[in-house]
Design a protein around this motif. Structure first.
Motif, PDB file in Angstrom:
ATOM      1  N   GLN A 105       0.741  -1.051   0.063  1.00 19.11           N
ATOM      2  CA  GLN A 105      -0.192  -0.063  -0.008  1.00 19.11           C
ATOM      3  C   GLN A 105       0.697   1.275  -0.016  1.00 19.11           C
ATOM      4  OE1 GLN A 105      -2.597  -0.653   3.415  1.00 19.11           O
ATOM      5  NE2 GLN A 105      -4.430  -0.861   1.939  1.00 19.11           N
ATOM      6  N   THR A 159      -3.388   3.781  -2.300  1.00 19.99           N
ATOM      7  CA  THR A 159      -3.363   2.908  -3.325  1.00 19.99           C
ATOM      8  C   THR A 159      -2.856   1.432  -2.952  1.00 19.99           C
ATOM      9  OG1 THR A 159      -2.561   4.734  -4.590  1.00 19.99           O
ATOM     10  CG2 THR A 159      -1.897   2.547  -5.461  1.00 19.99           C
ATOM     11  N   THR A 160      -3.757   0.228  -3.214  1.00 19.10           N
ATOM     12  CA  THR A 160      -3.406  -0.729  -2.546  1.00 19.10           C
ATOM     13  C   THR A 160      -3.264  -1.895  -3.871  1.00 19.10           C
ATOM     14  OG1 THR A 160      -5.079  -0.373  -0.827  1.00 19.10           O
ATOM     15  CG2 THR A 160      -4.615  -2.778  -1.332  1.00 19.10           C
ATOM     16  N   ARG A 161      -2.144  -2.542  -3.700  1.00 14.29           N
ATOM     17  CA  ARG A 161      -2.081  -3.846  -4.684  1.00 14.29           C
ATOM     18  C   ARG A 161      -2.243  -5.005  -4.065  1.00 14.29           C
ATOM     19  NH1 ARG A 161       1.722   0.060  -5.496  1.00 14.29           N
ATOM     20  NH2 ARG A 161       2.140   0.900  -7.573  1.00 14.29           N
ATOM     21  N   GLN A 170      -5.260  -3.449  -8.810  1.00  9.46           N
ATOM     22  CA  GLN A 170      -4.759  -2.366  -7.991  1.00  9.46           C
ATOM     23  C   GLN A 170      -6.166  -1.638  -7.693  1.00  9.46           C
ATOM     24  OE1 GLN A 170      -1.093   0.171  -8.790  1.00  9.46           O
ATOM     25  NE2 GLN A 170      -2.571   1.586  -9.523  1.00  9.46           N
TER      26      GLN A 170
END
Length: 222
Positions: A105, A159-161, A170
């Motif tokens: 993140q 922003t999360t992967r 994403q």
């Protein structure tokens, strides 16, 4: 007196009657043949309608299954973060869907705080120490109350992967961090984290602008 006697049937009359009967019989046969053809056509139409109905039902069922699968896939790829109960100085984040696995993140803060983004790997979280000092200075400059009257809100972009069934996704979203701030005469103020709530999805190229706009809504300049 003479009696009228029936006249004998002449061969010509007999031939006429025979022809009439033959013609009538032929007409009856034609009517039966025509009726049979109509019934055959009706049977074909019914059979065709039955086949079409069966095919239509199968197609509808397949379409429903495909639509359900697409909705399930879309839900699996839509991330919503929740904050686990982890104390007042940090929020441990987790996906609402169990099949999602967060890999990393990046957390953006409002430009007004003048602090760098925070990044995590494998342990999604938000820590008060990342922004506490800058937040207290900004609140003081804005002449905000020393003590919270309920939950305050700090907007951030996360922003999360994450993975779903081994496939990478994403998510970029605007969240509000809920917090309280309390003042102490000698030790200064302390920030306690309460939770996190989703505001909206945003695009990467305008994430900071959306974040700063949200900040101005919550912390209007004096």
């Amino acid at each position: 007196m003479s009696e009228d006697l029936p006249r004998p049937t002449t061969p010509a009359n007999a031939d006429v009657n025979t022809e009439e009967r033959a013609a009538e019989a032929a007409a009856i046969r034609r009517r039966w043949i025509t009726l049979g053809e109509v019934l055959a056509v009706v049977a074909i139409i019914i059979s065709a309608l039955t086949l079409w109905n069966s095919w239509s039902e199968r197609s509808d069922s397949k379409a429903v299954k495909n639509a359900d699968a697409q909705r399930a896939s879309a839900r699996a790829a839509t991330l919503v973060l929740l904050a686990a109960d982890s104390g007042e100085r940090a929020l441990v984040l987790k996906p609402a869907a169990a099949e999602q696995s967060v890999q990393s993140q990046k957390i953006l803060f409002p430009t007004a705080l003048d602090i760098a983004p925070a990044e995590t790997t494998g342990e999604p979280r938000i820590e008060a120490g990342w922004f506490e000092g800058a937040l207290k200075k900004t609140r003081e400059a804005a002449h905000l109350p020393d003590n919270s009257r309920g939950d305050e809100r700090l907007p951030v972009v996360v922003t999360t992967r994450f993975l779903v069934d081994g496939e990478a996704h994403q998510d970029v979203a605007l969240y509000d961090i809920g917090y309280t701030i309390s003042g102490r005469l000698l030790a200064g103020h302390s920030v306690k984290l309460r939770g996190i709530s989703l505001v909206s999805r945003v695009k990467s190229d305008n994430a900071q602008a959306r974040l700063d706009s949200r900040w101005r809504e919550l912390i209007p300049s004096k």
